[in-house]
Design an enzyme around this catalytic site. Structure first.
Site, PDB file in Angstrom:
ATOM      1  N   ASP A  47       0.819  -1.207   0.000  1.00  0.00           N
ATOM      2  CA  ASP A  47       0.000   0.000   0.000  1.00  0.00           C
ATOM      3  C   ASP A  47       0.857   1.263   0.000  1.00  0.00           C
ATOM      4  O   ASP A  47       2.053   1.232   0.289  1.00  0.00           O
ATOM      5  CB  ASP A  47      -0.885   0.027   1.253  1.00  0.00           C
ATOM      6  CG  ASP A  47      -1.995  -0.998   1.233  1.00  0.00           C
ATOM      7  OD1 ASP A  47      -2.038  -1.829   0.308  1.00  0.00           O
ATOM      8  OD2 ASP A  47      -2.833  -0.975   2.160  1.00  0.00           O
ATOM      9  N   HIS A 196       3.840  -2.245   3.062  1.00  0.00           N
ATOM     10  CA  HIS A 196       3.799  -0.858   2.581  1.00  0.00           C
ATOM     11  C   HIS A 196       5.089  -0.539   1.846  1.00  0.00           C
ATOM     12  O   HIS A 196       6.168  -0.568   2.440  1.00  0.00           O
ATOM     13  CB  HIS A 196       3.582   0.098   3.754  1.00  0.00           C
ATOM     14  CG  HIS A 196       2.252  -0.079   4.413  1.00  0.00           C
ATOM     15  ND1 HIS A 196       1.994  -1.088   5.315  1.00  0.00           N
ATOM     16  CD2 HIS A 196       1.081   0.601   4.264  1.00  0.00           C
ATOM     17  CE1 HIS A 196       0.736  -1.016   5.711  1.00  0.00           C
ATOM     18  NE2 HIS A 196       0.154  -0.008   5.086  1.00  0.00           N
TER      19      HIS A 196
END
Length: 251
Positions: A47, A196
């Protein structure tokens, strides 16, 4: 026990299979996905990009595939990372929406939710000629209004996760490695892992450690559309040819 016809029995079994095997359809077919479905597969998802390390993540994956849920203007403006986004797509990683500014959509009204989705969709269309149909909500936060708007906009899947490496929460690389060691030890059960890409230790330390271990355990690393088996689909709507950057490509 009351006798039932063979046709009725088959209908009942088909219904039970749907309940057990697949995610529950929500809001006109939009599905909330908590985990992969295909044995022996792991979907690593990243993400909050694009930022500095998308290329490093891809290099650490080698020929394996992953999923990147992209923002429009979070760590950096997506229009400043056109080549990165196109390179990920060309390498056959799956790209999905993570909103424009990483907003908590449950704190927005319908117009605000639509704006967060529209702006990142516009960027995908300009850069790739494609509209994303897969979505991950920032913070994993959604409600019925979010689901309603996503369905109205044609989204097919909202993705959560089965494991969180904790990289965005300040956890150490060692903590993240231990999370993925747990996945290694759970072979062949499927997993959907949250990571991430803007966290440098994820590509610099965690993936070089974990990817070979996952492969040695027998796992195949795949994108989310693959790990859903027959429940997956092409994660985009084709709109047209990619555009050429100009003065309007700004955040």
């Amino acid at each position: 026990m009351f006798p039932i016809s063979l046709a009725s029995a088959l209908t009942l079994l088909a219904g039970l299979s749907t309940i057990v095997a697949g995610p529950t359809p929500r809001q006109n077919g939009l599905q909330v996905i908590n985990n992969c479905e295909v044995s022996g597969q792991v979907a690593l998802t990243f993400d909050d990009g694009p930022f500095d390390y998308e290329g490093d993540v891809a290099a650490a994956l080698g020929d394996q595939k992953a999923t990147f849920f992209l923002n429009g203007n979070n760590y950096e403006c997506i229009y400043d990372r056109v080549d990165q986004v196109r390179a990920l797509h060309a390498a056959q990683h799956t790209l999905g929406s993570h909103t424009w500014s990483h907003a908590d959509l449950t704190k927005l009204d319908e117009a605000g939710i639509n704006s967060e989705l529209q702006k990142v969709e516009d960027a995908f269309i300009k850069i790739l000629g494609l509209k994303p149909l897969y979505f991950r909500p920032p913070y994993g936060s959604y409600n019925d209004l979010v689901l309603q708007v996503l369905a109205q906009r044609g989204y097919k899947k909202l993705f959560l996760w089965s494991e969180d490496t904790g990289d965005a929460n300040g956890e150490s690389a060692g903590y993240s490695q231990n999370v993925l060691d747990g996945v290694v030890g759970d072979f062949p059960k499927p997993h959907l892992v949250l990571e991430h890409s803007p966290i440098q230790s994820t590509s610099g330390q965690v993936l070089p450690y974990a990817v070979p271990r996952l492969e040695s355990a027998g796992y195949r690393l795949v994108s989310v559309d693959t790990c859903l088996g027959g429940n997956g689909e092409w994660p985009y709507e084709y709109i047209g040819e990619p555009g050429t950057p100009d003065g309007s490509w700004t955040c």
